[in-house]
Design a protein around this motif. Structure first.
Motif, PDB file in Angstrom:
ATOM      1  N   ILE A  14       0.840  -1.199   0.000  1.00 43.74           N
ATOM      2  CA  ILE A  14       0.000   0.000   0.000  1.00 43.74           C
ATOM      3  C   ILE A  14       0.875   1.249   0.000  1.00 43.74           C
ATOM      4  CG2 ILE A  14      -1.665   1.332   1.354  1.00 43.74           C
ATOM      5  CD1 ILE A  14      -2.763  -1.442   2.302  1.00 43.74           C
ATOM      6  N   TYR A  15       1.904   1.265   0.847  1.00 43.13           N
ATOM      7  CA  TYR A  15       2.803   2.423   0.905  1.00 43.13           C
ATOM      8  C   TYR A  15       3.532   2.622  -0.415  1.00 43.13           C
ATOM      9  CZ  TYR A  15       2.043   2.573   5.957  1.00 43.13           C
ATOM     10  OH  TYR A  15       1.486   2.677   7.203  1.00 43.13           O
ATOM     11  N   ARG A  16       3.972   1.528  -1.031  1.00 41.59           N
ATOM     12  CA  ARG A  16       4.662   1.629  -2.320  1.00 41.59           C
ATOM     13  C   ARG A  16       3.740   2.225  -3.372  1.00 41.59           C
ATOM     14  NH1 ARG A  16       5.738  -3.325  -3.203  1.00 41.59           N
ATOM     15  NH2 ARG A  16       3.979  -3.671  -4.573  1.00 41.59           N
ATOM     16  N   GLU A  17       2.489   1.778  -3.416  1.00 34.42           N
ATOM     17  CA  GLU A  17       1.527   2.322  -4.387  1.00 34.42           C
ATOM     18  C   GLU A  17       1.325   3.822  -4.181  1.00 34.42           C
ATOM     19  OE1 GLU A  17      -2.111   0.101  -4.062  1.00 34.42           O
ATOM     20  OE2 GLU A  17      -1.105  -1.786  -4.529  1.00 34.42           O
ATOM     21  N   ARG A  18       1.194   4.242  -2.937  1.00 30.46           N
ATOM     22  CA  ARG A  18       0.977   5.659  -2.649  1.00 30.46           C
ATOM     23  C   ARG A  18       2.218   6.484  -2.976  1.00 30.46           C
ATOM     24  NH1 ARG A  18      -2.406   4.750   2.960  1.00 30.46           N
ATOM     25  NH2 ARG A  18      -4.255   3.923   1.923  1.00 30.46           N
ATOM     26  N   ARG A  19       3.385   5.943  -2.632  1.00 34.10           N
ATOM     27  CA  ARG A  19       4.637   6.641  -2.945  1.00 34.10           C
ATOM     28  C   ARG A  19       4.804   6.764  -4.455  1.00 34.10           C
ATOM     29  NH1 ARG A  19       8.067   3.054  -1.089  1.00 34.10           N
ATOM     30  NH2 ARG A  19       8.395   2.243  -3.156  1.00 34.10           N
ATOM     31  N   ASP A  20       4.567   5.681  -5.180  1.00 30.35           N
ATOM     32  CA  ASP A  20       4.706   5.699  -6.633  1.00 30.35           C
ATOM     33  C   ASP A  20       3.704   6.653  -7.281  1.00 30.35           C
ATOM     34  OD1 ASP A  20       6.729   3.861  -6.295  1.00 30.35           O
ATOM     35  OD2 ASP A  20       5.578   2.155  -7.065  1.00 30.35           O
ATOM     36  N   LEU A  21       2.507   6.730  -6.729  1.00 31.68           N
ATOM     37  CA  LEU A  21       1.502   7.660  -7.225  1.00 31.68           C
ATOM     38  C   LEU A  21       1.984   9.095  -7.063  1.00 31.68           C
ATOM     39  CD1 LEU A  21      -1.387   8.343  -8.204  1.00 31.68           C
ATOM     40  CD2 LEU A  21      -2.079   8.246  -5.799  1.00 31.68           C
ATOM     41  N   LEU A  22       2.511   9.433  -5.891  1.00 32.25           N
ATOM     42  CA  LEU A  22       3.025  10.776  -5.667  1.00 32.25           C
ATOM     43  C   LEU A  22       4.170  11.085  -6.630  1.00 32.25           C
ATOM     44  CD1 LEU A  22       3.149  13.426  -4.117  1.00 32.25           C
ATOM     45  CD2 LEU A  22       4.674  12.275  -2.480  1.00 32.25           C
ATOM     46  N   ILE A  23       5.080  10.153  -6.785  1.00 33.08           N
ATOM     47  CA  ILE A  23       6.213  10.351  -7.694  1.00 33.08           C
ATOM     48  C   ILE A  23       5.718  10.596  -9.114  1.00 33.08           C
ATOM     49  CG2 ILE A  23       8.149   9.149  -8.802  1.00 33.08           C
ATOM     50  CD1 ILE A  23       8.671   7.869  -6.014  1.00 33.08           C
ATOM     51  N   ARG A  24       4.759   9.823  -9.557  1.00 32.07           N
ATOM     52  CA  ARG A  24       4.222   9.971 -10.914  1.00 32.07           C
ATOM     53  C   ARG A  24       3.601  11.362 -11.097  1.00 32.07           C
ATOM     54  NH1 ARG A  24       2.005   5.448 -11.026  1.00 32.07           N
ATOM     55  NH2 ARG A  24      -0.021   5.995 -10.157  1.00 32.07           N
ATOM     56  N   GLU A  25       2.807  11.804 -10.130  1.00 28.94           N
ATOM     57  CA  GLU A  25       2.148  13.107 -10.247  1.00 28.94           C
ATOM     58  C   GLU A  25       3.166  14.251 -10.227  1.00 28.94           C
ATOM     59  OE1 GLU A  25      -0.895  13.743 -11.090  1.00 28.94           O
ATOM     60  OE2 GLU A  25      -1.437  11.626 -11.091  1.00 28.94           O
ATOM     61  N   VAL A  26       4.161  14.149  -9.375  1.00 31.01           N
ATOM     62  CA  VAL A  26       5.182  15.205  -9.297  1.00 31.01           C
ATOM     63  C   VAL A  26       6.011  15.228 -10.580  1.00 31.01           C
ATOM     64  CG1 VAL A  26       7.261  15.905  -8.046  1.00 31.01           C
ATOM     65  CG2 VAL A  26       5.209  15.253  -6.780  1.00 31.01           C
ATOM     66  N   ARG A  27       6.348  14.079 -11.113  1.00 33.28           N
ATOM     67  CA  ARG A  27       7.098  14.026 -12.376  1.00 33.28           C
ATOM     68  C   ARG A  27       6.288  14.619 -13.524  1.00 33.28           C
ATOM     69  NH1 ARG A  27       9.726   8.011 -12.054  1.00 33.28           N
ATOM     70  NH2 ARG A  27      11.610   8.621 -10.933  1.00 33.28           N
ATOM     71  N   ARG A  28       4.995  14.379 -13.521  1.00 34.21           N
ATOM     72  CA  ARG A  28       4.138  14.932 -14.589  1.00 34.21           C
ATOM     73  C   ARG A  28       4.198  16.450 -14.624  1.00 34.21           C
ATOM     74  NH1 ARG A  28      -1.536  13.894 -13.917  1.00 34.21           N
ATOM     75  NH2 ARG A  28      -1.698  15.067 -15.819  1.00 34.21           N
ATOM     76  N   ARG A  29       4.563  17.042 -13.512  1.00 34.21           N
ATOM     77  CA  ARG A  29       4.658  18.500 -13.437  1.00 34.21           C
ATOM     78  C   ARG A  29       6.075  19.003 -13.623  1.00 34.21           C
ATOM     79  NH1 ARG A  29       0.544  16.115 -11.471  1.00 34.21           N
ATOM     80  NH2 ARG A  29      -1.459  17.168 -11.315  1.00 34.21           N
ATOM     81  N   GLY A  30       6.943  18.123 -14.108  1.00 40.17           N
ATOM     82  CA  GLY A  30       8.282  18.548 -14.507  1.00 40.17           C
ATOM     83  C   GLY A  30       9.369  18.432 -13.470  1.00 40.17           C
ATOM     84  N   PHE A  31       9.096  17.834 -12.333  1.00 37.26           N
ATOM     85  CA  PHE A  31      10.131  17.681 -11.316  1.00 37.26           C
ATOM     86  C   PHE A  31      10.936  16.414 -11.582  1.00 37.26           C
ATOM     87  CE2 PHE A  31       7.107  20.509  -9.448  1.00 37.26           C
ATOM     88  CZ  PHE A  31       7.885  21.404  -8.740  1.00 37.26           C
TER      89      PHE A  31
END
Length: 109
Positions: A14-31
């Protein structure tokens, strides 16, 4: 009853899924984030500007993050923030990524 663990999932998954979701969203914004994040509930986000004003702006928007220099062992670490993703929902991950982009002066998708 041990069956309940299978029903809700393993905490590490569950933590991995949430962490990966955050990473994906932040990367989509150019970080730029690490390609292979480590295990855990925290995400380190490198910044191209001092972290303290970003932390303050995010706090004003209702987001609690930590200035990465708090955890630095070396003097003058590169600017970064630490974000805990353990309780983020998909909607919150998107909203946080938008708030981070705004705090850094980037256009929001």
């Amino acid at each position: 009853n041990f069956g309940k663990v299978e029903q809700i999932g393993r905490p590490s998954d569950i933590y991995r899924e949430r962490r990966d979701l955050l990473i994906r969203e932040v990367r989509r914004r150019g970080f730029n984030l690490p390609v292979a994040p480590t295990d855990g509930v925290n995400v380190w986000i490198g910044l191209d500007r001092p972290a303290a004003p970003v932390v303050a702006t995010l706090a004003q928007a209702g987001w609690a993050v930590t200035d990465g220099s708090t955890y630095a062992l070396a003097p003058d670490p590169p600017p970064a923030i630490r974000v805990t993703a353990s309780r983020l929902t998909p909607t919150q991950a998107e909203a946080f990524a938008d708030a981070l982009a705004r705090a850094c002066g980037a256009a929001v998708l």
